[in-house]
Design a protein around this motif. Structure first.
Motif, PDB file in Angstrom:
ATOM      1  N   MET A   1      -8.069  -7.273  23.302  1.00  0.00           N
ATOM      2  CA  MET A   1      -9.221  -6.686  23.986  1.00  0.00           C
ATOM      3  C   MET A   1      -9.427  -7.372  25.329  1.00  0.00           C
ATOM      4  SD  MET A   1     -13.130  -6.361  22.599  1.00  0.00           S
ATOM      5  CE  MET A   1     -14.398  -5.633  23.631  1.00  0.00           C
ATOM      6  N   GLU A   2      -9.631  -6.576  26.381  1.00  0.00           N
ATOM      7  CA  GLU A   2      -9.778  -7.133  27.722  1.00  0.00           C
ATOM      8  C   GLU A   2     -11.083  -7.906  27.840  1.00  0.00           C
ATOM      9  OE1 GLU A   2      -9.223  -5.633  32.337  1.00  0.00           O
ATOM     10  OE2 GLU A   2      -9.319  -4.173  30.707  1.00  0.00           O
ATOM     11  N   ARG A   3     -11.013  -9.057  28.529  1.00  0.00           N
ATOM     12  CA  ARG A   3     -12.180  -9.931  28.635  1.00  0.00           C
ATOM     13  C   ARG A   3     -12.784  -9.860  30.037  1.00  0.00           C
ATOM     14  NH1 ARG A   3     -10.328 -15.686  26.775  1.00  0.00           N
ATOM     15  NH2 ARG A   3      -8.432 -15.070  27.870  1.00  0.00           N
ATOM     16  N   ARG A   4     -14.090 -10.136  30.079  1.00  0.00           N
ATOM     17  CA  ARG A   4     -14.835 -10.102  31.328  1.00  0.00           C
ATOM     18  C   ARG A   4     -14.669 -11.413  32.102  1.00  0.00           C
ATOM     19  NH1 ARG A   4     -18.611  -5.971  31.210  1.00  0.00           N
ATOM     20  NH2 ARG A   4     -18.799  -4.928  29.193  1.00  0.00           N
ATOM     21  N   LEU A   5     -15.114 -11.383  33.358  1.00  0.00           N
ATOM     22  CA  LEU A   5     -15.056 -12.579  34.199  1.00  0.00           C
ATOM     23  C   LEU A   5     -15.782 -13.745  33.538  1.00  0.00           C
ATOM     24  CD1 LEU A   5     -14.423 -13.911  36.989  1.00  0.00           C
ATOM     25  CD2 LEU A   5     -16.651 -13.060  37.745  1.00  0.00           C
ATOM     26  N   SER A   6     -16.960 -13.497  33.002  1.00  0.00           N
ATOM     27  CA  SER A   6     -17.751 -14.578  32.394  1.00  0.00           C
ATOM     28  C   SER A   6     -17.071 -15.170  31.182  1.00  0.00           C
ATOM     29  CB  SER A   6     -19.134 -14.048  32.004  1.00  0.00           C
ATOM     30  OG  SER A   6     -19.023 -12.952  31.104  1.00  0.00           O
ATOM     31  N   GLU A   7     -16.169 -14.434  30.543  1.00  0.00           N
ATOM     32  CA  GLU A   7     -15.451 -14.933  29.367  1.00  0.00           C
ATOM     33  C   GLU A   7     -14.186 -15.679  29.751  1.00  0.00           C
ATOM     34  OE1 GLU A   7     -16.457 -11.546  26.046  1.00  0.00           O
ATOM     35  OE2 GLU A   7     -15.095 -10.970  27.663  1.00  0.00           O
ATOM     36  N   LEU A   8     -13.669 -15.425  30.941  1.00  0.00           N
ATOM     37  CA  LEU A   8     -12.407 -16.023  31.373  1.00  0.00           C
ATOM     38  C   LEU A   8     -12.592 -17.243  32.274  1.00  0.00           C
ATOM     39  CD1 LEU A   8     -10.403 -12.765  32.146  1.00  0.00           C
ATOM     40  CD2 LEU A   8      -9.799 -14.482  30.426  1.00  0.00           C
ATOM     41  N   ALA A   9     -13.583 -17.217  33.138  1.00  0.00           N
ATOM     42  CA  ALA A   9     -13.758 -18.304  34.108  1.00  0.00           C
ATOM     43  C   ALA A   9     -14.286 -19.556  33.419  1.00  0.00           C
ATOM     44  CB  ALA A   9     -14.719 -17.881  35.204  1.00  0.00           C
ATOM     45  N   ARG A  10     -13.686 -20.698  33.734  1.00  0.00           N
ATOM     46  CA  ARG A  10     -14.202 -21.961  33.213  1.00  0.00           C
ATOM     47  C   ARG A  10     -15.548 -22.284  33.852  1.00  0.00           C
ATOM     48  NH1 ARG A  10     -12.490 -25.988  30.258  1.00  0.00           N
ATOM     49  NH2 ARG A  10     -10.472 -24.956  30.048  1.00  0.00           N
ATOM     50  N   VAL A  11     -15.669 -21.979  35.146  1.00  0.00           N
ATOM     51  CA  VAL A  11     -16.941 -22.175  35.846  1.00  0.00           C
ATOM     52  C   VAL A  11     -17.283 -20.872  36.551  1.00  0.00           C
ATOM     53  CG1 VAL A  11     -18.228 -23.515  37.543  1.00  0.00           C
ATOM     54  CG2 VAL A  11     -16.398 -24.614  36.240  1.00  0.00           C
ATOM     55  N   LYS A  28     -14.251   3.186  43.659  1.00  0.00           N
ATOM     56  CA  LYS A  28     -14.010   4.625  43.687  1.00  0.00           C
ATOM     57  C   LYS A  28     -12.832   4.969  44.604  1.00  0.00           C
ATOM     58  CE  LYS A  28     -16.485   8.993  44.457  1.00  0.00           C
ATOM     59  NZ  LYS A  28     -17.796   9.610  44.836  1.00  0.00           N
ATOM     60  N   ALA A  29     -12.801   4.344  45.797  1.00  0.00           N
ATOM     61  CA  ALA A  29     -11.693   4.589  46.729  1.00  0.00           C
ATOM     62  C   ALA A  29     -10.389   4.010  46.179  1.00  0.00           C
ATOM     63  CB  ALA A  29     -12.012   3.978  48.089  1.00  0.00           C
ATOM     64  N   ALA A  30     -10.482   2.850  45.541  1.00  0.00           N
ATOM     65  CA  ALA A  30      -9.288   2.219  44.977  1.00  0.00           C
ATOM     66  C   ALA A  30      -8.670   3.101  43.900  1.00  0.00           C
ATOM     67  CB  ALA A  30      -9.645   0.853  44.403  1.00  0.00           C
ATOM     68  N   SER A  31      -9.524   3.710  43.096  1.00  0.00           N
ATOM     69  CA  SER A  31      -9.015   4.589  42.047  1.00  0.00           C
ATOM     70  C   SER A  31      -8.229   5.751  42.628  1.00  0.00           C
ATOM     71  CB  SER A  31     -10.194   5.099  41.203  1.00  0.00           C
ATOM     72  OG  SER A  31      -9.748   5.984  40.203  1.00  0.00           O
ATOM     73  N   ARG A  32      -8.730   6.312  43.733  1.00  0.00           N
ATOM     74  CA  ARG A  32      -8.007   7.410  44.383  1.00  0.00           C
ATOM     75  C   ARG A  32      -6.674   6.943  44.962  1.00  0.00           C
ATOM     76  NH1 ARG A  32     -13.198   8.747  46.602  1.00  0.00           N
ATOM     77  NH2 ARG A  32     -12.484   8.104  48.680  1.00  0.00           N
ATOM     78  N   MET A  33      -6.607   5.648  45.322  1.00  0.00           N
ATOM     79  CA  MET A  33      -5.353   5.081  45.836  1.00  0.00           C
ATOM     80  C   MET A  33      -4.376   4.730  44.725  1.00  0.00           C
ATOM     81  SD  MET A  33      -6.824   2.399  48.695  1.00  0.00           S
ATOM     82  CE  MET A  33      -5.194   1.684  49.011  1.00  0.00           C
ATOM     83  N   GLY A  34      -4.831   4.830  43.474  1.00  0.00           N
ATOM     84  CA  GLY A  34      -3.974   4.452  42.361  1.00  0.00           C
ATOM     85  C   GLY A  34      -4.116   2.999  41.956  1.00  0.00           C
ATOM     86  N   ILE A  35      -5.170   2.335  42.455  1.00  0.00           N
ATOM     87  CA  ILE A  35      -5.416   0.921  42.134  1.00  0.00           C
ATOM     88  C   ILE A  35      -6.495   0.850  41.053  1.00  0.00           C
ATOM     89  CG2 ILE A  35      -6.307  -1.277  42.995  1.00  0.00           C
ATOM     90  CD1 ILE A  35      -5.228  -0.517  45.756  1.00  0.00           C
ATOM     91  N   SER A  36      -6.202   0.146  39.983  1.00  0.00           N
ATOM     92  CA  SER A  36      -7.211  -0.090  38.943  1.00  0.00           C
ATOM     93  C   SER A  36      -7.409  -1.593  38.810  1.00  0.00           C
ATOM     94  CB  SER A  36      -6.773   0.510  37.609  1.00  0.00           C
ATOM     95  OG  SER A  36      -5.583  -0.095  37.145  1.00  0.00           O
ATOM     96  N   TYR A  37      -8.645  -2.014  38.772  1.00  0.00           N
ATOM     97  CA  TYR A  37      -8.969  -3.426  38.656  1.00  0.00           C
ATOM     98  C   TYR A  37      -9.250  -3.782  37.195  1.00  0.00           C
ATOM     99  CZ  TYR A  37      -9.721  -3.270  43.742  1.00  0.00           C
ATOM    100  OH  TYR A  37      -9.562  -3.107  45.098  1.00  0.00           O
ATOM    101  N   ASP A  38      -8.753  -4.927  36.760  1.00  0.00           N
ATOM    102  CA  ASP A  38      -9.090  -5.437  35.436  1.00  0.00           C
ATOM    103  C   ASP A  38     -10.568  -5.798  35.398  1.00  0.00           C
ATOM    104  OD1 ASP A  38      -6.440  -5.146  34.785  1.00  0.00           O
ATOM    105  OD2 ASP A  38      -5.940  -7.273  35.033  1.00  0.00           O
ATOM    106  N   LEU A  39     -11.092  -5.994  34.192  1.00  0.00           N
ATOM    107  CA  LEU A  39     -12.513  -6.300  34.056  1.00  0.00           C
ATOM    108  C   LEU A  39     -12.912  -7.549  34.828  1.00  0.00           C
ATOM    109  CD1 LEU A  39     -13.551  -5.533  30.356  1.00  0.00           C
ATOM    110  CD2 LEU A  39     -14.407  -4.469  32.450  1.00  0.00           C
ATOM    111  N   TRP A  40     -12.056  -8.599  34.785  1.00  0.00           N
ATOM    112  CA  TRP A  40     -12.411  -9.836  35.484  1.00  0.00           C
ATOM    113  C   TRP A  40     -12.410  -9.615  36.997  1.00  0.00           C
ATOM    114  CZ3 TRP A  40      -9.484 -12.508  39.046  1.00  0.00           C
ATOM    115  CH2 TRP A  40      -8.126 -12.198  39.126  1.00  0.00           C
ATOM    116  N   GLN A  41     -11.492  -8.778  37.488  1.00  0.00           N
ATOM    117  CA  GLN A  41     -11.458  -8.468  38.915  1.00  0.00           C
ATOM    118  C   GLN A  41     -12.687  -7.659  39.323  1.00  0.00           C
ATOM    119  OE1 GLN A  41      -7.599  -6.537  38.590  1.00  0.00           O
ATOM    120  NE2 GLN A  41      -6.681  -8.093  39.923  1.00  0.00           N
TER     121      GLN A  41
END
Length: 478
Positions: A1-11, A28-41
């Motif tokens: 299961m993908e984790r959020r920034l708060s779950e991954l960052a030590r600080v 929204k623009a990134a999605s149209r470009m074919g870019i998908s960001y992970d939850l932490w991003q």
């Protein structure tokens, strides 16, 4: 299961008051470009571009600071977001700097890839590829300019809205002071610093200071740190996942294994692949409190007078340091002259020292200094030059440090000697051999430490010279 920034960052230290963000439009623009960001991003970019109720960036005061290991995709993450922001918002001016030219060039090529995207190409006016003038210009007047700090990039710009400092572990007070004022007139400035934990000897005082603020939870900034446990086994794949939020989804185990083999030593792997900071990063070789205690309003100018000369590696300036040794073996040091060589040359220094030679016990230059070029002209004027070798330089640096710590060395305040004070703030040490001797480090640093080196050499001359000018122990005009 993908984790959020708060779950991954030590600080994770967030700025307060975030009520909105530029990120939804970017995503929204990134999605149209074919870019998908992970939850932490997504979490990182939402906070980086987060705004308060007044519409200003919530981390506009202290910046967005990210301590993260290599091969995570930080350049792609932040770079794509800034590219999209420039395409959608008119008149933005962005400076993207790295310490090394190679890193800056790689980032520029990555950004050019975004410009070739079918959706984004129509927003780009032109791309300039000339060395030192790399730029992506948009039809709406926005620009992203790229350059390396080691080449002096960043000075002289104005009305900058966003500054990105990549390789922030090699970022000094001088470099930051050269560039940050360029954002003073921006209505909504944003500063981003990204880097790995610094190696010993890196001029990392600014990155370390920002980290210290982040660990304390100082408001007005975003601080994110990804790292493995301090006592991590470097071959433990679970620790890899703690340090690198892109492993194993986007960064493969083979890629980290290659890095393990190529980094040359477990300590480097811990810093650059596992994100682990050394216990003591040594932001400065000279304790600022000890230096401050040596400050005087009026120096004692009675004693043995000595001068030291030094130049930075690029020969851009000539520094003349002065030292006066008092009868009780205390001393005063100061930056007597500091002039631009490109406009003033060096002949002035020969005349200046020749005039003062009759009252001087020593003029000192290190054998490895670019200032050695003035020695023949000084000799023609009958000025006897003391040339230090490696052993002498180690002893001179040690004496300077010892006297600072003992409180037996006077100097003027920072307002009267800003170049010397900047050199003291940025000084680090480099080993001279197996016996523990050290000297001030200037390689790999964009701080000019020649004022400190000149004063160190002058102090060495005042304590070691056997020359006794006729008017010794009398007050002299400095």
């Amino acid at each position: 299961m993908e984790r959020r920034l708060s779950e991954l960052a030590r600080v994770l230290s967030r700025p307060s008051g975030v009520v909105s963000s530029d990120f939804p439009l970017i995503e929204k623009a990134a999605s149209r470009m074919g870019i998908s960001y992970d939850l932490w991003q997504q979490g990182l970019l939402y906070l980086m571009f987060g705004k308060r109720a007044d519409g200003l960036y919530a981390c506009g005061e202290g910046g967005a600071v990210i301590s993260i290991c290599r091969q995570v995709g930080k350049t792609f993450t932040v770079g794509s977001a800034i590219f999209i922001l420039c395409a959608g918002r008119s008149g933005l001016k962005v400076l993207w700097t790295a310490h090394r030219t190679r890193t800056s060039d790689e980032t520029f090529q990555t950004m050019c890839g975004f410009a070739r995207n079918r959706l984004m190409a129509r927003y780009v006016d032109h791309i300039r590829r000339a060395n030192g003038q790399q730029e992506i210009a948009f039809r709406n007047g926005s620009r992203i300019m790229f350059g390396a700090r080691e080449q002096g990039f960043g000075r002289g710009f104005d009305a900058v809205d966003v500054e990105v400092f990549d390789e922030a572990q090699i970022l000094t007070v001088k470099a930051l002071n050269d560039m940050v004022p360029a954002m003073n007139v921006s209505p909504n400035p944003l500063l981003v610093m990204m880097g790995t934990p610094p190696q010993p000897g890196d001029p990392s005082e600014q990155f370390a200071a920002k980290r210290a603020d982040g660990l304390k939870g100082v408001d007005g900034m975003l601080y994110v740190e990804f790292s493995a446990d301090r006592d991590a086994d470097p071959d433990d794949h679970e620790q890899w996942a703690k340090a690198n939020p892109s492993y194993p989804k986007r960064t493969s185990g083979k890629a980290i294994e290659r890095m393990r083999q190529s980094l040359g030593g477990v300590d480097n792997f811990r810093r650059e692949a596992l994100g682990i900071w050394d216990e003591d990063t040594g932001v400065s070789a000279i304790d600022p409190d000890a230096w401050a205690k040596c400050e005087v309003a009026e120096p004692d100018s009675a004693g043995r007078l000595s001068f030291g000369l030094d130049m930075p590696p690029d020969r851009s300036a000539l520094a003349v340091g002065v030292a006066v040794r008092h009868g009780d073996d205390t001393a005063y040091v100061g930056l007597q002259e500091y002039r631009d060589v490109r406009s003033k040359g060096v002949a002035w220094a020969v005349d200046w020292l020749a005039e003062r030679w009759p009252k001087t016990c020593a003029v000192v230059i290190d054998a490895q200094s670019p200032a050695m070029s003035v020695v023949p002209d000084l000799m023609k004027r009958h000025v006897r030059v003391t040339i230090t070798q490696t052993r002498d330089l180690g002893a001179a640096t040690g004496r300077m440090l010892d006297m600072i710590h003992a409180g037996t060395l006077q100097h003027l305040d920072a307002r009267q000697q800003p170049q010397l004070n900047a050199a003291v703030d940025g000084a680090i040490l480099r080993p001279l051999g197996p016996n523990g001797a050290s000297a001030w480090n200037k390689k790999g640093s964009d701080v000019d430490i020649s004022p400190l080196q000149a004063c160190t050499l002058a102090l060495h001359g005042a304590f070691t010279s056997k020359r006794h000018p006729g008017r010794r122990s009398k007050a002299v005009a400095l």
